[in-house]
Design a protein around this motif. Structure first.
Motif, short mmCIF file in Angstrom:
data_model
loop_
_atom_site.label_atom_id
_atom_site.label_comp_id
_atom_site.label_asym_id
_atom_site.label_seq_id
_atom_site.Cartn_x
_atom_site.Cartn_y
_atom_site.Cartn_z
N ASN A 542 -25.98 -5.96 -16.30
CA ASN A 542 -24.77 -7.15 -16.80
C ASN A 542 -23.82 -6.74 -16.92
OD1 ASN A 542 -23.54 -9.37 -17.09
ND2 ASN A 542 -24.74 -9.70 -19.68
N SER A 543 -22.36 -6.91 -15.94
CA SER A 543 -21.59 -5.98 -16.84
C SER A 543 -20.35 -7.61 -17.17
CB SER A 543 -20.09 -5.70 -15.30
OG SER A 543 -20.80 -6.56 -14.04
N ALA A 544 -21.17 -8.84 -17.36
CA ALA A 544 -20.10 -9.76 -17.50
C ALA A 544 -19.83 -9.29 -18.62
CB ALA A 544 -20.87 -11.70 -17.05
N ASP A 545 -19.12 -10.76 -19.65
CA ASP A 545 -19.31 -10.74 -20.98
C ASP A 545 -19.52 -11.61 -21.88
OD1 ASP A 545 -17.00 -9.96 -20.70
OD2 ASP A 545 -14.75 -11.22 -20.41
N VAL A 546 -20.27 -12.09 -20.94
CA VAL A 546 -21.58 -13.59 -21.25
C VAL A 546 -23.10 -13.23 -21.61
CG1 VAL A 546 -20.23 -15.47 -21.93
CG2 VAL A 546 -21.53 -14.95 -20.08
N ASP A 547 -24.29 -13.12 -21.82
CA ASP A 547 -25.73 -13.00 -21.58
C ASP A 547 -26.08 -13.47 -21.30
OD1 ASP A 547 -25.53 -11.25 -24.15
OD2 ASP A 547 -25.92 -12.79 -25.56
N ARG A 548 -27.08 -12.88 -20.37
CA ARG A 548 -27.61 -13.31 -18.82
C ARG A 548 -29.52 -13.54 -19.44
NH1 ARG A 548 -23.60 -14.68 -16.89
NH2 ARG A 548 -22.47 -14.16 -14.72
N VAL A 549 -29.82 -14.19 -18.07
CA VAL A 549 -30.80 -14.20 -17.86
C VAL A 549 -31.84 -14.00 -16.75
CG1 VAL A 549 -33.75 -15.50 -18.65
CG2 VAL A 549 -31.18 -15.85 -19.85
N VAL A 550 -32.00 -12.68 -16.14
CA VAL A 550 -32.55 -12.52 -14.91
C VAL A 550 -33.98 -12.34 -15.00
CG1 VAL A 550 -32.36 -10.12 -13.55
CG2 VAL A 550 -30.70 -10.34 -15.02
N LEU A 551 -34.62 -13.22 -13.74
CA LEU A 551 -35.59 -13.77 -13.45
C LEU A 551 -35.87 -12.55 -12.53
CD1 LEU A 551 -37.32 -15.58 -14.19
CD2 LEU A 551 -36.66 -16.91 -12.06
N LEU A 552 -36.51 -12.01 -12.35
CA LEU A 552 -37.26 -10.40 -11.39
C LEU A 552 -37.97 -11.43 -10.56
CD1 LEU A 552 -37.32 -7.37 -13.65
CD2 LEU A 552 -34.81 -8.22 -11.34
N GLU A 553 -38.12 -11.47 -9.74
CA GLU A 553 -39.74 -12.02 -8.63
C GLU A 553 -40.22 -10.48 -8.33
OE1 GLU A 553 -38.07 -16.00 -6.63
OE2 GLU A 553 -38.06 -14.83 -5.82
N HIS A 554 -41.27 -10.28 -7.74
CA HIS A 554 -41.99 -9.59 -7.79
C HIS A 554 -43.29 -9.68 -7.26
CE1 HIS A 554 -44.29 -5.40 -8.45
NE2 HIS A 554 -45.11 -6.26 -8.33
N PRO A 555 -43.05 -8.69 -5.28
CA PRO A 555 -44.79 -9.97 -4.76
C PRO A 555 -46.14 -9.56 -5.88
CG PRO A 555 -43.04 -7.97 -3.89
CD PRO A 555 -42.26 -7.97 -5.67
N ARG A 556 -46.77 -10.59 -4.88
CA ARG A 556 -48.08 -10.22 -5.67
C ARG A 556 -49.14 -10.24 -4.91
NH1 ARG A 556 -51.13 -16.54 -7.60
NH2 ARG A 556 -52.76 -15.95 -8.05
N GLN A 557 -49.37 -9.24 -5.45
CA GLN A 557 -51.41 -9.13 -4.05
C GLN A 557 -52.41 -10.04 -4.21
OE1 GLN A 557 -52.06 -5.02 -3.27
NE2 GLN A 557 -50.29 -4.63 -4.49
N THR A 558 -53.02 -10.60 -4.11
CA THR A 558 -53.92 -11.49 -4.12
C THR A 558 -55.38 -11.45 -3.89
OG1 THR A 558 -54.13 -13.16 -2.38
CG2 THR A 558 -52.08 -13.88 -3.84
N ASN A 559 -55.50 -10.54 -3.69
CA ASN A 559 -56.95 -9.90 -2.48
C ASN A 559 -57.30 -8.50 -3.75
OD1 ASN A 559 -55.28 -7.40 -2.88
ND2 ASN A 559 -55.87 -6.96 -0.79
N GLY A 560 -57.60 -9.19 -5.08
CA GLY A 560 -58.76 -8.74 -6.31
C GLY A 560 -57.27 -8.37 -7.49
N TRP A 561 -56.17 -8.07 -6.76
CA TRP A 561 -55.67 -7.51 -7.58
C TRP A 561 -54.86 -8.04 -9.55
CZ3 TRP A 561 -52.23 -2.38 -7.23
CH2 TRP A 561 -53.19 -1.63 -6.26
N SER A 562 -54.60 -7.99 -10.40
CA SER A 562 -54.04 -8.25 -11.05
C SER A 562 -53.18 -7.61 -12.05
CB SER A 562 -55.73 -8.83 -12.28
OG SER A 562 -56.03 -8.11 -12.78
N LEU A 563 -52.93 -8.38 -12.96
CA LEU A 563 -51.09 -7.66 -13.97
C LEU A 563 -52.05 -6.37 -14.86
CD1 LEU A 563 -48.66 -9.88 -14.42
CD2 LEU A 563 -48.68 -8.28 -12.97
N ASP A 564 -52.10 -5.82 -15.82
CA ASP A 564 -52.36 -4.96 -16.95
C ASP A 564 -52.61 -5.34 -18.10
OD1 ASP A 564 -52.75 -2.90 -15.07
OD2 ASP A 564 -51.18 -1.53 -16.12
N ASP A 565 -53.23 -5.67 -18.76
CA ASP A 565 -52.97 -6.61 -20.18
C ASP A 565 -52.33 -6.29 -20.43
OD1 ASP A 565 -55.65 -7.03 -19.30
OD2 ASP A 565 -56.99 -5.03 -20.63
N GLY A 566 -51.87 -7.42 -21.32
CA GLY A 566 -50.13 -6.93 -22.06
C GLY A 566 -49.05 -7.35 -21.29
N LEU A 567 -49.61 -7.74 -20.36
CA LEU A 567 -48.15 -7.95 -19.28
C LEU A 567 -48.74 -9.61 -19.12
CD1 LEU A 567 -45.49 -7.61 -18.07
CD2 LEU A 567 -46.57 -5.98 -15.89
#
Length: 727
Positions: A542-567
């Motif tokens: 972030n090179s701006a003078d104010v804070d930013r909230v970045v919303l990252l979109e990550h591809p999701r695999q639905t064939n049995g995949w899941s996020l690691d514990d704690g995420l």
């Protein structure tokens, strides 16, 4: 002649009915005569104003006229010709005071092509000059403006000639008229702009005038006057409803953020409505439905002509021998009557009462609205709102100004206050103004690498927000605009409106690991299950003078995949995860997304492929499978050796066949020579080698068939199940 015949038929039919009607008492006859006279001469024409308008997203509108009539009265409503087709298809008329509608009439027009058939010119509705002169062939005309002065004669022909233009090879096409004068002389005259041709027959001139008049009528649409004869007694309420083609109403929104951020924004919604139906909407009840009920147009207002078969006239009549069916006996007739009685005793299947039928279409009627439950219909009528509770929409718009109801894929904005929109005018109608939770974010995804400024909006109102455009205002100034899809109550939606040039996002690291977890072998099929672990690291600057909230979109695999514990993702969509990453001004933040999930690999064992290399590799990874797979590996190895021997034998066979052919050619060439004896011995030796090679190949082929059968048996009986946890 066709019209005269129709009138004569109607007259005969009316006389026949009169002859069959029994005589009535004199008093009753007078009363009937008075009623008939009143019905034949209703009171003065009365217009019914529009009272209700419901506009749909598929380009149709539902209109309801309402007003009072007294006694026998004639009511007229004007439409354009395009409107009339929809009106005839959906018109509903209700006399709520016990009266009845004697009939509905409207002025009709014969199609232009049919009207042109009444003229003797034989020209189409889109003629050219050649077609016009073709229609004048054989007629007496007067030609002026030509080189020979005024010429009078009969027009025989018009033809086009290609002539040279100047000294080059180019040509120009010119038209020439051929006239036959009264004296018999033939004149050929070039058709130039200065030439004037006038028919001398007054009847023909009248035909041309009528033709041009018919063509001119196609340029003006005109009004169609729909007249209803309402017959009854006393003061009554009359309601007329129909659908008509209208412009699609549009939604547009304003999202205004306060100067001091408080996590909310004012959402203001407008509907753009156009009145192009040719009638004023004065104090009408307006409803806007976001939905597309099935609708279509049929040209019911246009007279329809069909082609009748042409039957040749019989020139003579001859009799031929015929046979005739015999009469049925009395016993046969009684048997038929018994069958008929038995059939009548079988009760038909009961019909479904109309009140119990569930209607899922657009209905038009003055008594029904859009409701749910038994007998529900997606139309709009004078029944008022559409079923279900009314909600207070906003604090800015007064309570009860707009109500909304949802049903299946439809939802409606019903304005309580009357609306006035004159014909050929448009208006913006307010449908929403309310504070909604809204958060500023910078949206980034791998599909769109450029970061976008967006609003994360939550619809906490009771309204379904229709699709449309929106504009964003920040700090009292315009910040951007975009499009939104329908947002139902309780939904949260991202609305992007500008590019964020101060934020850069990139993938800094990718890592993956694959571990075999399970092997199953059954009926010749090997299924390997691997557990994959993958991680992706994102870096946001972030090179701006104010804070930013970045919303990252990550591809999701639905064939049995899941996020690691704690995420945990801040939002999960069908095809992606969304993670919020706070990034301070002039700084960089990182996010590592770790996932794990299974991956399956299938291998079909069969005797037609040498899969020894794969099986040996599998035994190295799963030593427990050696005892089960060793017989199969040995059988495949033996089968591979047989394939090599068969290939060598076929090669020897080919060599022997080539030697035999060469010796036979040499022997043929030296026939009768003493040297031929040596080639006879060589030919015999070559034939012996060829026969031996062929026998060896056949024996090896038999051994291969036996080896394949043995291998298929081993594969079919193979069964093995191994899991890493049981190791």
């Amino acid at each position: 002649m066709r019209r005269i015949s129709a009138v004569l038929c109607v007259g005969v039919f009316t006389c026949g009915l009169a002859a069959q009607t029994p005589a009535k008492p004199a008093a009753e006859g007078k009363a009937l005569a008075a009623g008939a006279a009143a019905a034949a001469n209703p009171a003065s024409v009365k217009d019914l104003p529009v009272r209700k308008v419901v506009l749909y997203k598929n380009g149709v509108g539902y209109f309801e006229h309402a007003g009072s009539v007294s006694g026998n009265q004639r009511v007229t409503i004007d439409f354009t010709s395009p409107q009339l087709n929809d009106v005839l298809q959906s018109l509903t008329v209700l006399d709520e005071g016990g009266g009845r509608i004697a009939g509905v009439n409207y002025n009709s027009t014969t199609p232009l092509t049919e009207q042109l058939k009444t003229l003797s010119l034989g020209m189409s509705d889109d003629p050219n000059s050649t077609e016009l002169f073709q229609a004048l062939r054989g007629q007496r005309v007067e030609v002026t403006g030509g080189p020979g002065g005024t010429i009078t004669g009969r027009l025989m022909a018009i033809e086009a000639r290609a002539e040279k233009a100047g000294t080059g090879d180019s040509t120009v096409e010119k038209d020439y008229l051929t006239l036959v004068a009264g004296s018999g002389g033939v004149r050929v005259i070039e058709l130039t702009p200065a030439l004037s041709v006038r028919p001398l027959d007054a009847n023909l001139q009248g035909q041309l005038d009528r033709y041009l008049e018919l063509l001119s009528t196609t340029h003006s649409t005109g009004l169609r006057h729909l007249t209803l004869d309402a017959l009854g007694q006393g003061q009554r309420e009359l309601r007329v409803s129909y659908i008509s083609e209208v412009p699609v109403w549009k939604s547009t929104y304003r999202i205004v953020f306060p100067r001091e951020a408080n996590g909310k924004a004012t959402m203001q919604g407008w509907a753009v409505v156009d009145n192009t139906v040719g009638a004023d909407w004065d104090n009408v009840q307006l409803s806007l439905v976001a939905g597309a009920p099935q609708s279509f147009i049929q040209p019911l207002s246009q007279p329809l002509y069909t082609r009748r078969p042409e039957i040749p006239i019989a020139t003579e009549e001859q009799t031929t021998p015929q046979t005739h069916e015999a009469a049925e006996s009395q016993e046969q007739l009684q048997a038929q009557q018994s069958v008929t009685v038995n059939a009548q005793q079988i009760a038909p299947a009961p019909s479904i009462p109309r009140s119990k039928m569930v209607m899922r279409g657009m209905g038009t009627g003055s008594g029904g609205g859009m409701g749910s439950g038994e007998g529900r219909g997606y139309g709009a009528g004078s029944g008022g709102n559409i079923g279900g509770p009314l909600y207070r929409v906003t604090d800015a718009i007064q309570e009860g100004d707009v109500s909304t109801n949802a049903f299946d894929d439809f939802f409606e904005y019903a304005l309580t206050a009357p609306v006035t929109i004159h014909k050929n005018e448009s208006a913006m109608v307010p449908i929403l103004q309310q504070e909604l939770p809204a958060e500023h974010v910078t949206l980034w995804s791998q599909k769109e690498s450029t970061p976008l400024r967006a609003v994360w909006l939550e619809n906490t109102s009771k309204l379904t927000l229709d699709s449309g455009s929106f504009s964003i205002f920040e700090s009292g100034e315009f910040a951007g605009e975009g499009l939104l899809d329908p947002i139902h109550p309780g939904e949260k939606r991202l609305l992007s409106y500008a590019t964020d040039q101060a934020v850069r996002v990139k993938v800094t690291d990718r890592d993956g690991k694959r571990t075999l977890h399970h092997v199953q072998i059954s009926k010749g099929v090997i299924v390997e299950t691997h557990m994959d672990v993958a991680s992706v690291t994102y870096s946001a600057t972030n090179s701006a003078d104010v804070d930013r909230v970045v919303l990252l979109e990550h591809p999701r695999q639905t064939n049995g995949w899941s996020l690691d514990d704690g995420l945990k993702a801040d939002e999960t969509a069908p095809d992606l995860y969304r993670f919020k990453v706070p990034v301070a001004a002039h700084s960089t933040a990182k996010l590592e997304v770790r996932e794990h999930g299974p991956e399956h690999q299938r291998v079909d064992l069969n005797a037609t492929q040498n899969q020894t290399t794969y099986l040996l590799d599998l035994v190295k990874r799963v030593p427990d499978a050696l005892d089960k797979l060793k017989p199969v590996i040995d059988a495949q190895t033996a089968l591979a050796a047989l394939d090599e021997r068969i290939a060598e034998s076929k090669k020897t066979e080919e060599t022997a066949a080539a030697d035999e052919a060469r010796d036979r050619e040499n022997l043929t060439a030296l026939k009768g020579n003493d040297a031929a004896k040596r080639f006879v011995d060589e030919l015999n030796h070559a034939e012996d080698q060829l026969q031996a090679a062929r026998k060896q190949t056949a024996d090896l082929e038999q051994q291969k068939e036996a080896a394949e059968s043995k291998l298929n048996g081993l594969i079919a009986g193979l069964s093995f199940d191994w899991d890493v946890t049981s190791k």
